[in-house]
Design a protein around this motif. Structure first.
Motif, PDB file in Angstrom:
ATOM      1  N   THR A 153      48.434  46.365  40.629  1.00  5.22           N
ATOM      2  CA  THR A 153      47.630  45.139  40.579  1.00  5.22           C
ATOM      3  C   THR A 153      47.515  44.616  39.155  1.00  5.22           C
ATOM      4  N   CYS A 155      45.825  40.872  36.964  1.00  5.60           N
ATOM      5  CA  CYS A 155      45.213  39.553  37.139  1.00  5.60           C
ATOM      6  C   CYS A 155      45.744  38.595  36.088  1.00  5.60           C
ATOM      7  N   SER A 162      37.173  35.355  39.462  1.00  2.00           N
ATOM      8  CA  SER A 162      38.068  36.506  39.631  1.00  2.00           C
ATOM      9  C   SER A 162      37.261  37.795  39.768  1.00  2.00           C
ATOM     10  N   ALA A 166      38.044  37.999  44.143  1.00  4.11           N
ATOM     11  CA  ALA A 166      39.366  38.597  44.345  1.00  4.11           C
ATOM     12  C   ALA A 166      39.451  40.023  43.789  1.00  4.11           C
ATOM     13  N   ASN A 167      38.915  40.245  42.597  1.00  7.33           N
ATOM     14  CA  ASN A 167      39.084  41.565  41.992  1.00  7.33           C
ATOM     15  C   ASN A 167      38.317  42.665  42.726  1.00  7.33           C
ATOM     16  N   VAL A 170      40.290  43.347  45.864  1.00 12.55           N
ATOM     17  CA  VAL A 170      41.466  44.190  45.629  1.00 12.55           C
ATOM     18  C   VAL A 170      41.020  45.641  45.444  1.00 12.55           C
ATOM     19  N   LYS A 253      39.033  45.827  39.894  1.00 14.55           N
ATOM     20  CA  LYS A 253      40.233  45.889  40.746  1.00 14.55           C
ATOM     21  C   LYS A 253      40.598  47.324  41.096  1.00 14.55           C
ATOM     22  N   THR A 312      45.723  38.819  41.259  1.00 14.07           N
ATOM     23  CA  THR A 312      44.537  38.002  41.472  1.00 14.07           C
ATOM     24  C   THR A 312      44.501  36.876  40.452  1.00 14.07           C
ATOM     25  N   VAL A 329      46.270  36.684  45.367  1.00 11.46           N
ATOM     26  CA  VAL A 329      44.922  36.677  45.915  1.00 11.46           C
ATOM     27  C   VAL A 329      44.116  35.689  45.085  1.00 11.46           C
ATOM     28  N   ALA A 331      41.019  33.737  43.779  1.00  7.77           N
ATOM     29  CA  ALA A 331      39.602  34.062  43.640  1.00  7.77           C
ATOM     30  C   ALA A 331      38.703  32.848  43.820  1.00  7.77           C
TER      31      ALA A 331
END
Lengths: 404, 105
Positions: A153, A155, A162, A166-167, A170, A253, A312, A329, A331
């Motif tokens: 992963t 970002c 984020s 999203a984070n 994840v 994340k 992300t 992904v 955010a």
């Protein structure tokens, strides 16, 4: 849509080292910028087919770039390789070709100076790729278990959303993957400054905890010498105030699993668990920023064996990658509305209170299985195959970094 | 995730936080409930930005996701936008540990 069931029936492309790919692509790799154009012309002739362009632009030798190229060309998602050399660069093309050959993959090298220049090299390269595409049709497909999967992963284009949508989502997906025995990799030590103690307390051994802490200290020093702390103007505009606040965003994340090890670019986790990838060079800062952009980090995650990348983004990145699919992904719900063609998952629903972090985490987990089964990501279907590789230098990881 | 006594403009991420995250753009004059207390916002605050969940003293740590993200530069009344003007990093500003460090290599 795949569900998050415990026994998904995935198929992988079996490689001679026992690893299994979720893609079966041909990589065309230039070994110096002078061979880049010829390599690109070859790749462009195969639009719509799984032929990816990677390369190293430097003419001077670099052990890190050499290792990266070796690991990338023998990545489980790669079925065959064409190397493009000008002829007088210092990259050790013989050893790279031998290493690829040893894995049983079709490999060829076109040396532009020997082949007679641009036009002849493009023709020779195209013939070799055509041949390799036929050969890799014979690669056996076998059942792929989740404990054979490596997921990275990263970002990019972060904003304040984020770190809250999203984070953490994840992070939940990582927890689910680790529960199923998968190896998961997070990184960006330069973006965890201020959170060293919190992170080191999650290590499986105290010695590993010390190593994790040192990796963040190294990053802090490195970025200070560079005169930056990985804090771009867009971050503040999006509502992030301090480096610690941004660090929480990157850090979460990783989810809640124990941290099983610390690896460096090119180290492949040998078992499941959560790993921190230390991407900051060792020694006195020499070649500039640790990673010049998001794709430099993605390439390193792939060199560590990542089959798929969870990317992300809050502000809205559009990138994909050569070799491994990138799941984006998103955010920020406003960004998602504007750029939905580029986004695989809308984690911005959390911000609109339409879904919980847990629900989006499960959706991301399901998306990983779906993409692993062969479905294309948005960036794949749009043709994104970004790749970048620059000069860096690393010492091997220490004895406490991978506790058994 | 939704804090008790707040409207659907603000999101509390962690119970230890003294900031709330804006999920609907806030305009001057907008009213909201924070922990049962009515607050009238004085300024525009964009999505993803944060406001004080309670009054914060000068020098007090600001928590988000349960982790300290810096210290208040001044007194921050409840509902006030928290950003560069009233929050400073405790890390970069005080980061002197490595000042004289030389890599021995």
């Amino acid at each position: 849509m795949s569900s998050s069931s415990n026994s998904p029936s995935l198929q992988g492309f079996l490689r001679s080292d026992g690893r299994k790919g979720i893609r079966n692509c041909i990589v065309v790799a230039y070994l110096v910028e002078c061979a880049h154009h010829v390599a690109r012309e070859i790749v462009d002739a195969f639009k719509g087919q799984p032929v990816h362009l990677i390369g190293f632009g430097g003419c001077y030798p670099n052990a890190y770039a050499d290792r990266m190229m070796n690991m990338l060309c023998t990545h489980p998602n790669v079925g065959g390789v064409l190397l493009l050399s000008l002829g007088c660069e210092s990259f050790n093309r013989h050893r790279l070709e031998q290493n690829i050959e040893k894995t049983g993959r079709p490999v060829g090298t076109v040396v532009i100076q020997q082949t007679g220049g641009t036009r002849k090299s493009i023709e020779a390269g195209k013939a070799l790729v055509e041949q390799a595409l036929k050969q890799i049709e014979a690669v056996p497909r076998v059942p792929l278990r989740l404990n054979e999967l490596v997921v990275g992963t990263v970002c990019g284009g972060s904003d304040a959303t984020s770190g809250i949508t999203a984070n953490p989502a994840v992070g939940r997906a990582f927890d689910l993957l680790v529960e199923q025995g998968a190896a998961t990799i997070f990184e960006e030590t330069g973006e965890m400054i201020g959170l060293e103690e919190v992170m080191s307390s999650r290590a499986v051994t105290p010695e590993l905890g010390e190593e994790l802490k040192k990796s963040v200290e190294k990053a802090a020093y490195y970025y200070r010498v560079m005169g930056h702390a990985s804090f771009a103007p867009g971050n503040a505009e999006g509502g992030l105030t301090t480096i610690e606040e941004k660090s929480i965003g990157a850090y979460c994340k990783s989810g809640d699993s124990e941290i099983s090890g610390l690896i460096k670019p090119g180290d492949v986790p040998r078992k499941g668990g959560l790993y921190l990838l230390d991407v900051v060079p060792d020694g006195e800062p020499r070649f500039g920023f640790p990673n010049i952009n998001d794709n430099a980090e993605i390439a390193e995650l792939i060199a560590c064996g990542s089959h798929v990348i969870l990317f992300t983004t809050g502000r809205g990145s559009v990138v994909g990658s050569a070799i491994s699919p990138v799941i984006k992904v998103c955010a920020n719900p406003e960004t998602y509305d504007r750029m939905s063609d580029d986004m695989d998952v809308n984690a911005g629903r959390i911000l609109r209170l339409e879904a919980s972090v847990d629900e989006v985490g499960k959706e991301i987990y399901g998306k990983v299985l779906e993409i692993a089964s062969g479905v294309q990501t948005c960036s794949e279907s749009l043709g994104h195959q970004e790749f970048v590789l620059t000069y860096k230098s690393f010492e091997p990881i220490g004895p406490h970094c991978l506790p058994t | 995730m939704q804090a008790e006594g707040t409207s659907r403009k603000l999101l509390r991420i962690h119970r230890d936080d003294n900031v709330l995250i804006v999920v609907t753009p806030i305009k001057p004059g907008d009213r909201d409930l924070i922990d049962g207390l009515e607050v009238v916002f004085a300024q525009d605050v964009a999505i993803g930005h944060k406001v004080a969940a309670r009054s914060i003293k000068p020098g007090e740590k600001v928590y988000k996701c349960g982790v300290p993200i810096g210290s208040a530069k001044e007194a921050i009344p409840v509902g006030t936008h928290i950003h560069l003007h009233n929050l400073k990093s405790d890390y970069i500003a005080t980061y002197t540990l490595e000042k004289d460090r030389v890599f021995v290599k």
